[in-house]
Design a protein around this motif. Sequence first.
Motif, PDB file in Angstrom:
ATOM      1  N   GLU A   1      -3.276   3.911   2.352  1.00 27.57           N
ATOM      2  CA  GLU A   1      -3.651   3.818   3.481  1.00 27.57           C
ATOM      3  C   GLU A   1      -3.645   5.403   4.040  1.00 27.57           C
ATOM      4  OE1 GLU A   1      -0.127   2.855   6.031  1.00 27.57           O
ATOM      5  OE2 GLU A   1      -1.441   2.686   7.866  1.00 27.57           O
TER       6      GLU A   1
ATOM      7  N   CYS B   1       4.624   0.882   1.041  1.00 28.99           N
ATOM      8  CA  CYS B   1       4.913  -0.202   1.925  1.00 28.99           C
ATOM      9  C   CYS B   1       4.952  -1.336   0.913  1.00 28.99           C
ATOM     10  CB  CYS B   1       3.718  -0.373   2.727  1.00 28.99           C
ATOM     11  SG  CYS B   1       3.645  -1.986   3.685  1.00 28.99           S
TER      12      CYS B   1
ATOM     13  N   GLU C   1       8.026   0.833   4.262  1.00 30.40           N
ATOM     14  CA  GLU C   1       7.343  -0.026   5.574  1.00 30.40           C
ATOM     15  C   GLU C   1       7.422  -1.227   4.808  1.00 30.40           C
ATOM     16  OE1 GLU C   1       3.153   0.684   6.175  1.00 30.40           O
ATOM     17  OE2 GLU C   1       3.079  -0.542   7.786  1.00 30.40           O
TER      18      GLU C   1
ATOM     19  N   HIS D   1       4.453   7.146   3.448  1.00 31.72           N
ATOM     20  CA  HIS D   1       5.503   6.061   3.045  1.00 31.72           C
ATOM     21  C   HIS D   1       4.811   5.037   2.052  1.00 31.72           C
ATOM     22  CE1 HIS D   1       2.501   4.209   5.926  1.00 31.72           C
ATOM     23  NE2 HIS D   1       2.533   3.184   5.330  1.00 31.72           N
TER      24      HIS D   1
ATOM     25  N   HIS E   1       0.852  -1.153   0.064  1.00 34.49           N
ATOM     26  CA  HIS E   1       0.010  -0.057  -0.178  1.00 34.49           C
ATOM     27  C   HIS E   1       0.882   1.405   0.131  1.00 34.49           C
ATOM     28  CE1 HIS E   1       0.712  -0.711   4.447  1.00 34.49           C
ATOM     29  NE2 HIS E   1       0.864   0.550   4.442  1.00 34.49           N
TER      30      HIS E   1
HETATM   31 ZN    ZN Z   1       1.568   1.689   5.981  1.00 34.72          ZN
END
Ligand code: ZN
Length: 134
Positions: free
Chosen positions: A55, A81, A129, A79, A7
């Motif tokens: 997210e 991921c 992440e 971020h 994500h």
């Molecule tokens: Zn995340």
Amino acid sequence: MFKEIDHIGICVANIEDSIKQYTEQLGFTMAARESLDKQGITLAFLSLKGETTVELLGSLRDDSVVAKHLSKRGPGLHHICYRVENISSELIRLEKLGYRLIDKTSRPGAAGSKIAFLHPQSFGGVLVELCQRV
Ligand code: ZN
């Protein structure tokens, strides 16, 4: 090795407004909603066809990491991921390669996943992440 993008994390100033935007105007469906009271953040996972996930990260307190991000940089990309098969061995492998880890070991993430963050210094300024799904 990384398998795929799990994500993309985006800091938002008002999570309810952003959820409305993503679901009512952009075609996303709500996959999961979670508040992490200890960290003072609230999360919404929004999905396109169950394949692409965004997210949204909102703040519940003035001293949360999301509040700090918002006051320093404003809303925006937080971020990326990546999904991995085995997060523990991946963290060991990356540390041996000289990557700077924020989390030396994984911690519990949303929906029973295991997550860990890697320092932006190791990825050209992008917070990364890692996520191992159950
Ligand atoms: Zn995340």
